[in-house]
Design an enzyme around this catalytic site. Structure first.
Site, PDB file in Angstrom:
ATOM      1  CE1 TYR A  77      68.164   0.751  56.254  1.00 38.15           C
ATOM      2  CE2 TYR A  77      65.959   0.371  57.134  1.00 38.15           C
ATOM      3  CZ  TYR A  77      67.227   0.928  57.254  1.00 38.15           C
ATOM      4  OH  TYR A  77      67.555   1.644  58.377  1.00 38.15           O
TER       5      TYR A  77
ATOM      6  NE  ARG B 117      70.427  -6.038  60.132  1.00 40.39           N
ATOM      7  CZ  ARG B 117      71.144  -4.955  60.448  1.00 40.39           C
ATOM      8  NH1 ARG B 117      71.311  -4.624  61.715  1.00 40.39           N
ATOM      9  NH2 ARG B 117      71.719  -4.222  59.522  1.00 40.39           N
TER      10      ARG B 117
ATOM     11  CE  LYS C  48      69.318  -1.843  58.337  1.00 39.97           C
ATOM     12  NZ  LYS C  48      69.509  -0.877  59.428  1.00 39.97           N
TER      13      LYS C  48
ATOM     14  CD  GLU D 105      67.930   1.020  68.118  1.00 38.34           C
ATOM     15  OE1 GLU D 105      68.898   0.301  67.842  1.00 38.34           O
ATOM     16  OE2 GLU D 105      66.776   0.794  67.709  1.00 38.34           O
TER      17      GLU D 105
END
Length: 286
Positions: free
Chosen positions: A33, A52, A150, A182
């Site tokens: 996504y 990306r 992702k 993160e």
């Protein structure tokens, strides 16, 4: 008003949008996504998100069902149909519906599933929380080892958000081997003097599109940028801390595990970087 969404080439009222129960995105989280921000009715950093997306698909050996120009056109149409001035566009591409459940990847002839929808966020550029900053807790990083892809595997980040909420905080930062990786849906940073420190790219963090832009703008503004791991203790003792993501841009962090960071208020570096980011992204929006 009902949203208009996109499903496999069609624009539909959200109530009419359907995906098969055999879709691998539903059964296996076998999909990727992207979230693209919208400011002033325009797409922010679209090219970065498209690059990306292509990388994530390639890492999972999935073919892209849509070209960049068509994707941009579809996003713009969703913005138009839903009258979005500030908000986000969520895009998801899965390996599709092979007709039954199986761990084995389906034949390449099975078409991908592609869906997209908008989220209207009128105060996206100036949310009240940006004036006071995030409070975060730290939790063990128990995600799989390829978070640089992702994917839609977001259960543990979701659990991290809920743990933060239960603690009366805004977010969780993940910690592995004593160092911050993160946030649940964002990259993490600390500031010491004129130096901005954030974890180096690798398979253990998402290669943030907002991260790349903010670090570029920071260097242009004469800040020092150091890409390395940092500990929770370092973060608590820092002058400032902040997070970045497409949904929050640059968000000051004022408390970590109950300990005040800096003055306990959004620091000048984070505030300035947020201003620069919004100004520069608006210039290049499409």
């Amino acid at each position: 008003m009902s949203r208009t969404v996109y499903v496999n080439g069609d624009y539909l009222p959200e109530a009419d949008a359907k995906v098969s129960i055999f879709d691998r995105g539903f059964l296996m989280a076998d999909g990727v996504y992207e979230v693209t921000s919208v400011l002033d009715g325009k797409l922010i950093d679209f090219e970065g998100h498209a690059v990306r997306l292509a990388r994530s698909l390639a890492e999972l050996e999935m073919a892209s069902p849509i070209g960049d120009d068509d994707l941009a056109g579809m996003f713009r149409e969703l913005v138009r149909l839903n009258r979005i001035e500030q908000g986000m566009i969520y895009l998801q591409i899965t390996r599709g519906n092979p007709g039954d459940r199986s761990f084995v990847f389906p034949d390449a002839s099975v078409p991908s599933t592609i869906v997209a929808f908008t989220q209207d966020v009128p105060n996206l550029a100036e949310p009240p929380v940006a004036k006071v900053g995030f409070k975060v807790i730290t939790i063990p990083d128990l995600r799989w080892d390829r978070v640089d892809i992702k994917t839609t595997q977001l259960l543990y980040p979701s659990m991290g958000k809920m743990l933060a909420r239960k603690a009366g905080c805004d977010d969780s930062w993940f910690v592995a081997d004593g160092a911050v990786t993160e946030g649940t849906s964002n990259n993490a940073y600390i500031v010491k003097g004129n130096r901005i420190i954030t974890r180096q790219l690798g398979s253990d963090i998402l290669h943030g599109i907002t991260r790349a832009a903010v670090l570029r703008f920071a260097a242009e503004a004469q800040f020092e940028v150091e890409e390395r791991a940092f500990t929770v203790a370092e973060a608590q003792a820092a002058d400032e801390a902040f997070s970045t993501a497409a949904s929050i841009f640059v968000m000051p962090v004022v408390e970590i595990d109950g300990k005040t960071v800096g003055t306990g208020k959004p620091g000048p570096v984070a505030v300035r970087l947020r201003e620069i980011y919004l100004e520069e992204m608006r210039k290049t929006a499409i």
